[in-house]
Scaffold this motif. Structure first.
Motif, short mmCIF file in Angstrom:
data_model
loop_
_atom_site.label_atom_id
_atom_site.label_comp_id
_atom_site.label_asym_id
_atom_site.label_seq_id
_atom_site.Cartn_x
_atom_site.Cartn_y
_atom_site.Cartn_z
N LEU A 203 0.84 -1.20 0.00
CA LEU A 203 0.00 0.00 0.00
C LEU A 203 0.88 1.24 0.00
N LEU A 204 0.65 2.13 -0.97
CA LEU A 204 1.43 3.36 -1.09
C LEU A 204 0.70 4.48 -0.36
N THR A 205 1.44 5.21 0.44
CA THR A 205 0.85 6.31 1.19
C THR A 205 1.49 7.65 0.87
N ASP A 206 2.52 7.64 0.04
CA ASP A 206 3.19 8.89 -0.31
C ASP A 206 2.25 9.77 -1.15
N ALA A 207 2.27 11.07 -0.88
CA ALA A 207 1.36 12.00 -1.56
C ALA A 207 1.55 11.99 -3.07
N ALA A 208 2.81 11.85 -3.52
CA ALA A 208 3.06 11.84 -4.97
C ALA A 208 2.46 10.60 -5.62
N ASP A 209 2.56 9.45 -4.96
CA ASP A 209 2.00 8.22 -5.51
C ASP A 209 0.47 8.31 -5.55
N LEU A 210 -0.13 8.84 -4.49
CA LEU A 210 -1.59 8.95 -4.45
C LEU A 210 -2.10 9.95 -5.49
N ALA A 211 -1.34 11.02 -5.70
CA ALA A 211 -1.72 11.99 -6.74
C ALA A 211 -1.67 11.36 -8.12
N ALA A 212 -0.62 10.55 -8.36
CA ALA A 212 -0.51 9.84 -9.64
C ALA A 212 -1.65 8.85 -9.79
N THR B 25 -2.05 -2.03 -20.42
CA THR B 25 -2.17 -0.58 -20.58
C THR B 25 -1.37 0.17 -19.52
N LEU B 26 -1.43 -0.31 -18.29
CA LEU B 26 -0.76 0.35 -17.17
C LEU B 26 0.49 -0.40 -16.76
N LYS B 27 1.49 0.35 -16.33
CA LYS B 27 2.70 -0.25 -15.80
C LYS B 27 2.42 -0.78 -14.38
N PRO B 28 3.23 -1.73 -13.90
CA PRO B 28 3.02 -2.24 -12.55
C PRO B 28 3.00 -1.14 -11.49
N ALA B 29 3.89 -0.16 -11.62
CA ALA B 29 3.92 0.93 -10.64
C ALA B 29 2.63 1.75 -10.71
N GLU B 30 2.10 1.94 -11.91
CA GLU B 30 0.86 2.70 -12.07
C GLU B 30 -0.32 1.94 -11.48
N MET B 31 -0.33 0.62 -11.66
CA MET B 31 -1.41 -0.18 -11.07
C MET B 31 -1.35 -0.14 -9.55
N ALA B 32 -0.13 -0.13 -8.99
CA ALA B 32 0.01 -0.02 -7.53
C ALA B 32 -0.47 1.34 -7.05
N GLN B 33 -0.21 2.39 -7.82
CA GLN B 33 -0.64 3.74 -7.44
C GLN B 33 -2.15 3.88 -7.46
N VAL B 34 -2.80 3.40 -8.54
CA VAL B 34 -4.24 3.55 -8.62
C VAL B 34 -4.94 2.63 -7.63
N ALA B 35 -4.36 1.45 -7.35
CA ALA B 35 -4.94 0.56 -6.34
C ALA B 35 -4.88 1.21 -4.97
N SER B 36 -3.75 1.85 -4.65
CA SER B 36 -3.61 2.52 -3.36
C SER B 36 -4.56 3.70 -3.25
N TYR B 37 -4.75 4.41 -4.38
CA TYR B 37 -5.64 5.57 -4.33
C TYR B 37 -7.09 5.16 -4.12
N LEU B 38 -7.56 4.15 -4.87
CA LEU B 38 -8.98 3.80 -4.74
C LEU B 38 -9.30 3.21 -3.37
N LEU B 39 -8.27 2.69 -2.66
CA LEU B 39 -8.51 2.21 -1.31
C LEU B 39 -8.73 3.36 -0.33
N THR B 40 -8.39 4.59 -0.75
CA THR B 40 -8.66 5.74 0.12
C THR B 40 -10.15 6.07 0.18
N PHE B 41 -10.95 5.50 -0.76
CA PHE B 41 -12.40 5.71 -0.72
C PHE B 41 -13.06 4.96 0.44
N GLN B 42 -12.35 3.99 1.00
CA GLN B 42 -12.92 3.19 2.07
C GLN B 42 -13.34 4.07 3.25
#
Length: 305
Positions: free
Chosen positions: A185-194, A253-270
């Motif tokens: 799970l990524l919590t860095d602001a830059a990763d969540l923004a991406a 379509t997405l790179k592994p790092a991008e998939m980790a970023q969007v997965a971490s972001y959508l978990l913030t909706f919880q």
């Protein structure tokens, strides 16, 4: 005096080494980081060759001024082949054997069909290496068996710790190496923004901007069709949803790092509230790795009251 084919390379690589030492070029060699240094090295080589040609010309001019007998002596001296006397003498000393002319001093009385035996000593280099192994053995014995320095198990643990630290450092600059087994799970602001930018581009049409769900499921509740948590969400994004329906695979379509970023972001909706949330789908997800909440005595007393 050494020949030109030794002098020119010696001085060239000497200047080259000094240049690399004094020029701060980071991790790359100076002649690669700063191409102008290649021109400098070329000029150095040409100057060294020019010096040799000038010296040769001066030698020829002086030779013409010599009388005939001096010329003959000079040519005889020049005709002698050049020998590396110091190296040759050092080789003889390291070998430690007697020359053929002195073998009569070390010959033994053993004679086998005309084959005679010489009492040559062991080569000094071999003897010195043997002494070095003895010294090493003594130091090793005292260090590890008398003073009980680190054991092989401790050395292994230290090397493993260093390797893990190196891997973590490498991962910081190689985020696309992430996969289902290593994603976190990524919590860095830059990763969540991406992740938010990726979500807005690719996911909003099905999940809505606030995660409330539309064609796709609601992301704000605790129910998940294919499991919650970063690893399950990453896998769903990468491999897609259920066969025949659900989300497509995004790994092309997405790179592994991008998939980790969007997965971490959508978990913030919880736990958030959507404007028009869709009904819950799937099963209630409980993270087995989540810390267990322990009720304090004051909390328990407040509940009983």
């Amino acid at each position: 005096m050494s020949p030109w084919w030794i002098r020119i390379p010696f001085f060239f690589f000497l200047i080259f080494g000094l240049m690399e030492y004094f020029i701060d070029s980071g991790e790359k060699p100076a002649f690669i980081e700063y191409p102008i240094t290649q021109f400098f090295l070329l000029m150095v080589l040409l100057i060294l060759i020019a010096i040799e040609l000038i010296l040769k010309s001066i030698e020829n001019v002086l030779f013409q001024t010599l009388p005939e007998d001096a010329k003959e002596r000079y040519l005889n001296a020049k005709s002698k082949s050049w020998e590396w006397t110091w190296g040759k003498n050092m080789y003889i000393k390291l070998l430690g054997s007697k020359p053929i002319e002195e073998e009569s001093e070390i010959i033994l009385d053993h004679n086998y069909d005309g084959i005679k035996e010489l009492d040559n000593k062991l080569p000094p280099w071999w003897v010195y290496m043997f002494y070095a192994t003895i010294l090493f053995g003594v130091i090793y014995l005292v260090r590890f068996h008398v003073f009980n320095d680190y054991t092989q198990a401790m050395e292994y643990e230290m090397e493993v710790a260093e390797a893990r630290a190196a891997i973590e450092e490498y991962k910081k600059t190689a985020k696309d190496l992430v996969d289902l087994t290593t994603v976190e799970l990524l919590t860095d602001a830059a990763d969540l923004a991406a992740g938010k930018a990726i979500f807005a581009t690719n996911c909003v049409v099905c999940h809505m901007a606030d995660g409330g769900g539309g064609i796709g499921p609601n992301l704000t509740d605790d129910y998940w069709i294919l499991g919650g948590g970063i690893k399950n969400v990453f896998k769903t994004i990468s491999e897609g949803g259920r066969d025949g329906k659900g989300m497509i695979s995004w790994k092309q379509t997405l790179k592994p790092a991008e998939m980790a970023q969007v997965a971490s972001y959508l978990l913030t909706f919880q736990g958030t509230e959507a404007a028009n949330p869709k009904a819950a789908e799937g099963d209630l997800w409980v993270d087995e790795n989540a810390p267990i909440k322990v009720e304090t005595d004051s909390t328990a007393a407040a509940i009983t009251e």
